[in-house]
Scaffold this motif. Structure first.
Motif, PDB file in Angstrom:
ATOM      1  N   LYS A 213       0.883  -1.041   0.061  1.00  0.00           N
ATOM      2  CA  LYS A 213       0.102  -0.085  -0.069  1.00  0.00           C
ATOM      3  C   LYS A 213       0.984   1.378  -0.065  1.00  0.00           C
ATOM      4  O   LYS A 213       0.487   2.301  -0.571  1.00  0.00           O
ATOM      5  N   VAL A 214       1.899   1.230   0.726  1.00  0.00           N
ATOM      6  CA  VAL A 214       2.837   2.383   0.883  1.00  0.00           C
ATOM      7  C   VAL A 214       3.946   2.243  -0.194  1.00  0.00           C
ATOM      8  O   VAL A 214       4.176   3.464  -0.804  1.00  0.00           O
ATOM      9  N   GLY A 215       4.591   1.237  -0.475  1.00  0.00           N
ATOM     10  CA  GLY A 215       5.768   1.353  -1.274  1.00  0.00           C
ATOM     11  C   GLY A 215       5.690   1.674  -2.587  1.00  0.00           C
ATOM     12  O   GLY A 215       6.561   2.340  -3.079  1.00  0.00           O
ATOM     13  N   ASP A 216       4.503   1.347  -3.140  1.00  0.00           N
ATOM     14  CA  ASP A 216       4.345   1.547  -4.712  1.00  0.00           C
ATOM     15  C   ASP A 216       4.427   3.164  -4.917  1.00  0.00           C
ATOM     16  O   ASP A 216       4.626   3.731  -5.763  1.00  0.00           O
ATOM     17  N   LEU A 217       3.442   3.583  -3.893  1.00  0.00           N
ATOM     18  CA  LEU A 217       3.287   5.319  -3.981  1.00  0.00           C
ATOM     19  C   LEU A 217       4.635   5.836  -3.881  1.00  0.00           C
ATOM     20  O   LEU A 217       4.995   6.924  -4.811  1.00  0.00           O
ATOM     21  N   GLN A 218       5.378   5.635  -2.955  1.00  0.00           N
ATOM     22  CA  GLN A 218       6.481   6.325  -2.819  1.00  0.00           C
ATOM     23  C   GLN A 218       7.678   6.128  -3.845  1.00  0.00           C
ATOM     24  O   GLN A 218       8.255   6.745  -4.475  1.00  0.00           O
ATOM     25  N   GLU A 219       7.677   4.934  -4.460  1.00  0.00           N
ATOM     26  CA  GLU A 219       8.640   4.615  -5.688  1.00  0.00           C
ATOM     27  C   GLU A 219       8.040   5.306  -6.821  1.00  0.00           C
ATOM     28  O   GLU A 219       8.759   5.803  -7.560  1.00  0.00           O
ATOM     29  N   ILE A 220       6.728   5.240  -7.123  1.00  0.00           N
ATOM     30  CA  ILE A 220       6.235   6.002  -8.278  1.00  0.00           C
ATOM     31  C   ILE A 220       6.402   7.489  -8.158  1.00  0.00           C
ATOM     32  O   ILE A 220       6.680   8.010  -9.315  1.00  0.00           O
ATOM     33  N   LYS A 221       6.321   7.918  -7.022  1.00  0.00           N
ATOM     34  CA  LYS A 221       6.526   9.303  -6.959  1.00  0.00           C
ATOM     35  C   LYS A 221       7.942   9.793  -7.427  1.00  0.00           C
ATOM     36  O   LYS A 221       8.014  10.621  -7.987  1.00  0.00           O
ATOM     37  N   ALA A 222       8.810   8.870  -6.733  1.00  0.00           N
ATOM     38  CA  ALA A 222      10.193   9.071  -6.944  1.00  0.00           C
ATOM     39  C   ALA A 222      10.629   8.986  -8.522  1.00  0.00           C
ATOM     40  O   ALA A 222      11.414   9.772  -9.084  1.00  0.00           O
ATOM     41  N   ILE A 223       9.872   8.088  -9.285  1.00  0.00           N
ATOM     42  CA  ILE A 223      10.257   8.036 -10.711  1.00  0.00           C
ATOM     43  C   ILE A 223       9.614   9.027 -11.416  1.00  0.00           C
ATOM     44  O   ILE A 223      10.252   9.564 -12.208  1.00  0.00           O
ATOM     45  N   TYR A 224       8.525   9.387 -11.025  1.00  0.00           N
ATOM     46  CA  TYR A 224       7.902  10.753 -11.884  1.00  0.00           C
ATOM     47  C   TYR A 224       8.801  11.950 -11.621  1.00  0.00           C
ATOM     48  O   TYR A 224       9.114  12.653 -12.677  1.00  0.00           O
ATOM     49  N   ASN A 225       9.014  12.099 -10.338  1.00  0.00           N
ATOM     50  CA  ASN A 225      10.064  13.511 -10.101  1.00  0.00           C
ATOM     51  C   ASN A 225      11.363  13.175 -10.605  1.00  0.00           C
ATOM     52  O   ASN A 225      11.983  14.467 -11.161  1.00  0.00           O
ATOM     53  N   SER A 226      11.811  12.045 -11.078  1.00  0.00           N
ATOM     54  CA  SER A 226      13.283  11.815 -11.350  1.00  0.00           C
ATOM     55  C   SER A 226      13.117  11.805 -12.925  1.00  0.00           C
ATOM     56  O   SER A 226      14.155  12.359 -13.541  1.00  0.00           O
ATOM     57  N   TYR A 227      12.460  11.362 -13.628  1.00  0.00           N
ATOM     58  CA  TYR A 227      12.413  11.138 -15.214  1.00  0.00           C
ATOM     59  C   TYR A 227      11.241  12.024 -15.815  1.00  0.00           C
ATOM     60  O   TYR A 227      11.494  11.736 -17.268  1.00  0.00           O
ATOM     61  N   CYS A 228      10.488  12.579 -15.389  1.00  0.00           N
ATOM     62  CA  CYS A 228       9.408  13.186 -16.180  1.00  0.00           C
ATOM     63  C   CYS A 228       9.563  14.593 -16.252  1.00  0.00           C
ATOM     64  O   CYS A 228       8.561  15.253 -17.102  1.00  0.00           O
ATOM     65  N   GLU A 229      10.450  15.331 -15.615  1.00  0.00           N
ATOM     66  CA  GLU A 229      10.582  16.700 -16.065  1.00  0.00           C
ATOM     67  C   GLU A 229      10.996  17.044 -17.232  1.00  0.00           C
ATOM     68  O   GLU A 229      11.997  16.601 -17.720  1.00  0.00           O
ATOM     69  N   GLY A 230      10.249  17.845 -18.238  1.00  0.00           N
ATOM     70  CA  GLY A 230      10.632  17.951 -19.347  1.00  0.00           C
ATOM     71  C   GLY A 230      10.202  16.814 -20.212  1.00  0.00           C
ATOM     72  O   GLY A 230      10.586  16.817 -21.551  1.00  0.00           O
ATOM     73  N   ARG A 231       9.676  15.803 -20.031  1.00  0.00           N
ATOM     74  CA  ARG A 231       9.456  14.637 -21.000  1.00  0.00           C
ATOM     75  C   ARG A 231       8.250  14.855 -21.958  1.00  0.00           C
ATOM     76  O   ARG A 231       7.259  15.506 -21.717  1.00  0.00           O
ATOM     77  N   THR A 232       8.376  14.410 -23.086  1.00  0.00           N
ATOM     78  CA  THR A 232       7.421  14.567 -24.035  1.00  0.00           C
ATOM     79  C   THR A 232       7.004  13.374 -24.427  1.00  0.00           C
ATOM     80  O   THR A 232       5.846  13.261 -25.254  1.00  0.00           O
ATOM     81  N   GLU A 233       7.395  12.096 -24.111  1.00  0.00           N
ATOM     82  CA  GLU A 233       7.123  10.907 -24.241  1.00  0.00           C
ATOM     83  C   GLU A 233       6.584  10.246 -23.286  1.00  0.00           C
ATOM     84  O   GLU A 233       7.086  10.261 -22.055  1.00  0.00           O
TER      85      GLU A 233
END
Length: 310
Positions: A213-233
């Motif tokens: 319940k907690v782990g997935d949320l924390q990991e997905i947030k980290a992935i989003y913040n790390s790799y999605c800034e300025g992403r077009t794909e």
């Protein structure tokens, strides 16, 4: 790998094994009887040869490897921690090749019962990673290994390791076992920076994603913040644990094996048991994309701002 194992005998090859629980309570026998002929010898044999510290050493002994030989236990990250040590030794010139192993076997079912009662494992026995119905992870077993060597020595190249790092959350107000998205993000950014990888150019992310319940949320947030800034794909996110469950200490190397198979077949297998995205994750999808059907994938795409050979 295109290498005859016999040619490695006597070489400076390191063995790095990620493992956690062992069988039969660390190998200790039940009631060795001093009045039974040979019982002490049998007990000594069981204790020594079932101990964790020999997991790697037995491989080195059987194959006459002369490099480092060690067992790594960092819980679910054990095999990837072992891979990081192996990679660093190669980069430092301490070894000429490395065998990285991950293993986890369920010899003690009561552990599963305890973790179900504690809300860690799914009482339904369903690994519903990223799904609204996720209620814990499902244990699985795995024994797998990777052979690492320098590119110039390789006869076949299945993938190229450009960065490997580990960190730990430190002290957290929420408790020792509560994951930290901030620390995960920090590690992701550091790894990309040192390997000269442009984060928005990443084309696939194989997540740890266990279905808790907690782990997935924390990991997905980290992935989003790390790799999605300025992403077009879109950034596809895979999760092996939806297919086979959580092999704990072996889960990291298992996931690397999955990614290499996806590379070879140019297809990312779908995450299963996914019907409805968890409400707390909707703000990250898109640009993140849960892989729910066979996803055509060509791994030969530029990731680096500049070339960085390992």
């Amino acid at each position: 790998m295109g290498v005859n194992p016999q040619s490695l005998r006597g070489s400076n090859t390191g063995v790095y094994v990620g493992a956690t629980h062992t069988n039969a309570g660390e190998g200790y026998p039940d009631y060795p009887q001093s009045d039974v002929d040979g019982s002490i010898d049998i007990a000594l044999f069981q204790i020594l040869h079932s101990s964790q510290h020999l997991f790697a050493n037995r491989i080195s002994f059987a194959n006459d490897f002369k490099g480092p030989s060690l067992m790594v236990d960092t819980a679910c990250s054990s095999s990837l921690s072992a891979m990081t040590l192996a990679y660093n030794d190669l980069m430092l010139g301490n070894t000429d090749a490395a065998i990285v192993c991950g293993t986890y076997m369920v010899f003690q079912p009561f552990l599963t019962e305890i973790q179900v009662e504690a809300g860690i494992c799914s009482p339904r026995g369903v690994s519903a990673v990223l799904d609204e119905s996720a209620d814990g992870y499902v244990k699985s077993e795995a024994v797998c290994c990777l052979f690492l060597q320098r590119r110039q020595d390789a006869r076949r190249v299945y993938s190229h390791v450009v960065s490997a790092r580990v960190n730990v959350d430190g002290r957290k107000k929420a408790g020792m076992f509560y994951p930290s998205a901030d620390t995960q993000e920090q590690l992701m950014r550091q790894s990309c920076k040192l390997a000269a990888i442009d984060p928005p150019s990443l084309t696939y992310f194989e997540a740890h994603a266990t279905g808790t319940k907690v782990g997935d949320l924390q990991e997905i947030k980290a992935i989003y913040n790390s790799y999605c800034e300025g992403r077009t794909e879109l950034l596809p996110v895979g999760a092996l644990k939806s297919n086979m469950g959580h092999s704990e200490a072996a889960s990291g190397v298992s996931s690397v094996v999955k990614v290499m198979i996806a590379y070879e077949n140019e297809c990312i297998p779908p995450n299963i048991n996914f019907n409805k995205l968890k409400t707390e994750l909707k703000r990250y999808f898109p640009p993140l994309l849960a892989v729910t059907e066979k996803y055509p994938y060509n791994p030969v795409q530029p990731l680096h701002k500049k070339r960085a050979d390992a």
